[in-house]
Motif scaffolding. Structure first.
Motif, PDB file in Angstrom:
ATOM      1  N   ALA A 288       0.813  -1.220   0.000  1.00  0.00           N
ATOM      2  CA  ALA A 288       0.000   0.000   0.000  1.00  0.00           C
ATOM      3  C   ALA A 288       0.842   1.264   0.000  1.00  0.00           C
ATOM      4  N   GLU A 289       2.064   1.154   0.505  1.00  0.00           N
ATOM      5  CA  GLU A 289       2.956   2.318   0.513  1.00  0.00           C
ATOM      6  C   GLU A 289       3.345   2.742  -0.899  1.00  0.00           C
ATOM      7  N   LEU A 290       3.177   1.834  -1.878  1.00  0.00           N
ATOM      8  CA  LEU A 290       3.564   2.115  -3.262  1.00  0.00           C
ATOM      9  C   LEU A 290       2.413   2.678  -4.096  1.00  0.00           C
ATOM     10  N   ILE A 291       1.199   2.670  -3.549  1.00  0.00           N
ATOM     11  CA  ILE A 291       0.044   3.097  -4.334  1.00  0.00           C
ATOM     12  C   ILE A 291       0.148   4.575  -4.679  1.00  0.00           C
ATOM     13  N   ASP A 292       0.105   4.862  -5.964  1.00  0.00           N
ATOM     14  CA  ASP A 292       0.163   6.238  -6.449  1.00  0.00           C
ATOM     15  C   ASP A 292      -0.813   6.391  -7.605  1.00  0.00           C
ATOM     16  N   ALA A 293      -0.801   7.546  -8.224  1.00  0.00           N
ATOM     17  CA  ALA A 293      -1.759   7.831  -9.296  1.00  0.00           C
ATOM     18  C   ALA A 293      -1.638   6.843 -10.449  1.00  0.00           C
ATOM     19  N   SER A 294      -0.419   6.459 -10.807  1.00  0.00           N
ATOM     20  CA  SER A 294      -0.242   5.550 -11.949  1.00  0.00           C
ATOM     21  C   SER A 294      -0.791   4.159 -11.638  1.00  0.00           C
ATOM     22  N   ARG A 295      -0.585   3.693 -10.420  1.00  0.00           N
ATOM     23  CA  ARG A 295      -1.102   2.369 -10.048  1.00  0.00           C
ATOM     24  C   ARG A 295      -2.630   2.390  -9.959  1.00  0.00           C
ATOM     25  N   ILE A 296      -3.177   3.478  -9.467  1.00  0.00           N
ATOM     26  CA  ILE A 296      -4.633   3.601  -9.410  1.00  0.00           C
ATOM     27  C   ILE A 296      -5.216   3.599 -10.818  1.00  0.00           C
ATOM     28  N   SER A 297      -4.588   4.327 -11.722  1.00  0.00           N
ATOM     29  CA  SER A 297      -5.058   4.370 -13.108  1.00  0.00           C
ATOM     30  C   SER A 297      -4.996   2.993 -13.757  1.00  0.00           C
ATOM     31  N   GLU A 298      -3.918   2.252 -13.487  1.00  0.00           N
ATOM     32  CA  GLU A 298      -3.785   0.910 -14.057  1.00  0.00           C
ATOM     33  C   GLU A 298      -4.843  -0.028 -13.484  1.00  0.00           C
ATOM     34  N   ALA A 299      -5.143   0.102 -12.198  1.00  0.00           N
ATOM     35  CA  ALA A 299      -6.202  -0.703 -11.594  1.00  0.00           C
ATOM     36  C   ALA A 299      -7.552  -0.388 -12.228  1.00  0.00           C
ATOM     37  N   GLN A 300      -7.803   0.877 -12.509  1.00  0.00           N
ATOM     38  CA  GLN A 300      -9.042   1.271 -13.173  1.00  0.00           C
ATOM     39  C   GLN A 300      -9.134   0.664 -14.567  1.00  0.00           C
ATOM     40  N   ARG A 301      -8.037   0.706 -15.310  1.00  0.00           N
ATOM     41  CA  ARG A 301      -8.037   0.132 -16.667  1.00  0.00           C
ATOM     42  C   ARG A 301      -8.289  -1.374 -16.611  1.00  0.00           C
ATOM     43  N   SER A 302      -7.673  -2.046 -15.653  1.00  0.00           N
ATOM     44  CA  SER A 302      -7.839  -3.491 -15.521  1.00  0.00           C
ATOM     45  C   SER A 302      -9.288  -3.847 -15.206  1.00  0.00           C
ATOM     46  N   LEU A 303      -9.885  -3.119 -14.278  1.00  0.00           N
ATOM     47  CA  LEU A 303     -11.271  -3.394 -13.896  1.00  0.00           C
ATOM     48  C   LEU A 303     -12.227  -3.059 -15.029  1.00  0.00           C
ATOM     49  N   ALA A 304     -11.999  -1.938 -15.715  1.00  0.00           N
ATOM     50  CA  ALA A 304     -12.852  -1.541 -16.836  1.00  0.00           C
ATOM     51  C   ALA A 304     -12.795  -2.571 -17.961  1.00  0.00           C
ATOM     52  N   ARG A 305     -11.614  -3.140 -18.189  1.00  0.00           N
ATOM     53  CA  ARG A 305     -11.452  -4.179 -19.221  1.00  0.00           C
ATOM     54  C   ARG A 305     -12.333  -5.390 -18.909  1.00  0.00           C
ATOM     55  N   LEU A 306     -12.384  -5.776 -17.652  1.00  0.00           N
ATOM     56  CA  LEU A 306     -13.195  -6.932 -17.271  1.00  0.00           C
ATOM     57  C   LEU A 306     -14.686  -6.638 -17.387  1.00  0.00           C
ATOM     58  N   LEU A 307     -15.080  -5.421 -17.028  1.00  0.00           N
ATOM     59  CA  LEU A 307     -16.494  -5.066 -17.020  1.00  0.00           C
ATOM     60  C   LEU A 307     -17.043  -4.795 -18.411  1.00  0.00           C
ATOM     61  N   GLY A 308     -16.172  -4.402 -19.341  1.00  0.00           N
ATOM     62  CA  GLY A 308     -16.637  -4.118 -20.687  1.00  0.00           C
ATOM     63  C   GLY A 308     -17.627  -2.971 -20.714  1.00  0.00           C
ATOM     64  N   ASN A 309     -18.643  -3.081 -21.555  1.00  0.00           N
ATOM     65  CA  ASN A 309     -19.623  -2.005 -21.708  1.00  0.00           C
ATOM     66  C   ASN A 309     -20.572  -1.888 -20.522  1.00  0.00           C
ATOM     67  N   GLU A 310     -20.590  -2.914 -19.664  1.00  0.00           N
ATOM     68  CA  GLU A 310     -21.513  -2.888 -18.531  1.00  0.00           C
ATOM     69  C   GLU A 310     -21.189  -1.759 -17.564  1.00  0.00           C
ATOM     70  N   GLY A 311     -19.903  -1.501 -17.343  1.00  0.00           N
ATOM     71  CA  GLY A 311     -19.481  -0.398 -16.490  1.00  0.00           C
ATOM     72  C   GLY A 311     -19.933  -0.522 -15.045  1.00  0.00           C
ATOM     73  N   LEU A 312     -19.696   0.535 -14.278  1.00  0.00           N
ATOM     74  CA  LEU A 312     -20.030   0.539 -12.852  1.00  0.00           C
ATOM     75  C   LEU A 312     -20.898   1.723 -12.436  1.00  0.00           C
ATOM     76  N   ALA A 313     -21.192   2.609 -13.321  1.00  0.00           N
ATOM     77  CA  ALA A 313     -21.946   3.815 -12.969  1.00  0.00           C
ATOM     78  C   ALA A 313     -23.264   3.456 -12.296  1.00  0.00           C
TER      79      ALA A 313
END
Length: 287
Positions: A26-51
């Motif tokens: 958790a000490e390494l979590i920064d903006a780039s890692r958060i963005s990559e996590a978002q991309r990974s999750l969005a890829r799995l969800l596809g068009n369904e999204g989370l909104a």
């Protein structure tokens, strides 16, 4: 109590200390890692999204992907983990990076998460967790029951390989070994990993520097892999069988086989098993 082979599956002490690893990561979590996590999750969800959706993160670890869910528009996030250190870490990460957002973090095992007590969610997410519960099939049943009609079950599991028997023994030892012994085994593993990359003409340093899988960190992932006990694995065919029994419908999958696995027809797993990623849906007319 839920037990298997004499082990209390609701007791975090029967599992590898994942929480300590996530606390360090958790000490390494920064903006780039958060963005990559978002991309990974969005890829799995596809068009369904989370909104506008409710999101459940089973085995939340550092809380990074619960954070990603909030950033992607989830209106409510519940993050749970059996490990108290993971719970504390996830709560701290979410409080720091998502102040004012609608989230909660609880300590719980998937085996005690009945829909009558926890409700059902539009998206149930559990990446690389259920194979560490000690009873994978029961964990899949328990987690899928928390998916609301029309909702998604997003999960990743270790693929079954020729080497799974060896890795189960190694993990059982490593999970309870002294830190000095763990460091020695880790050094040997990293040396073999370096050789494996070299044989394929790849640079170990470049590989580590470019390691962005789900916003994670290579060295923390290695410790997680070597110590991840309890340990089970499952083939895509077995996953499909379980999901059919649970009346879940396949949406998409990202399967990890690798170049050698494609050549041999099955991943040998000499240096580990990658995670296959699955997305299943509960039909809207499901009770």
């Amino acid at each position: 109590m839920i037990e298997r082979s004499g082990r209390d599956l609701l007791n975090a002490e029967s599992h590898f200390a994942f929480g300590k690893n996530w606390e360090s990561y958790a000490e390494l979590i920064d903006a780039s890692r958060i963005s990559e996590a978002q991309r990974s999750l969005a890829r799995l969800l596809g068009n369904e999204g989370l909104a506008g959706k409710r999101f459940l993160d089973i085995g939340c670890g550092s809380g990074l992907h619960s954070l990603a869910a909030l950033r992607l528009g989830a209106t409510e996030v519940l993050a749970v983990d059996i490990d108290a250190d993971s719970v504390a870490t996830a709560a701290a990460v979410l409080s720091r990076h998502a102040p004012g957002k609608n989230f909660s973090v609880r300590q719980a095992s998937v085996f005690e998460m009945a829909p009558t007590a926890f409700g059902q969610f539009d998206v149930v997410y559990s990446w690389g967790v259920l194979h560490h519960t000690g009873d994978l099939r029961r964990a899949l049943r328990s987690a899928s029951a928390l998916v609301a009609p029309g909702g998604l079950f997003v999960f990743a599991l270790y693929r079954k390989t020729w080497s799974c028997g060896f890795w189960k023994l190694e993990k059982r030892w490593y999970a309870h070994a002294e830190p000095a012994a763990q460091r020695k085994v880790c050094a040997v593993y990293l040396g073999l990993y370096r050789v494996g990359l070299g044989i394929r003409g790849r640079s170990f340093r470049r590989y580590v520097d470019s390691y962005k899988t789900r916003g994670m960190d290579f060295y923390h992932d290695v410790h997680d892999w070597l110590g991840g006990y309890p340990y089970e694995s499952m083939s895509p065919r077995e996953v499909a069988g379980v999901m059919t029994e649970l009346s879940m419908v396949p949406v998409r999958a990202f399967l990890h086989l690798g170049r050698l696995g494609r050549l041999l027809g099955r991943n040998p797993g000499f240096l580990g098993s990658g995670c296959d990623e699955y997305v299943y849906a509960r039909p809207r007319d499901s009770a």
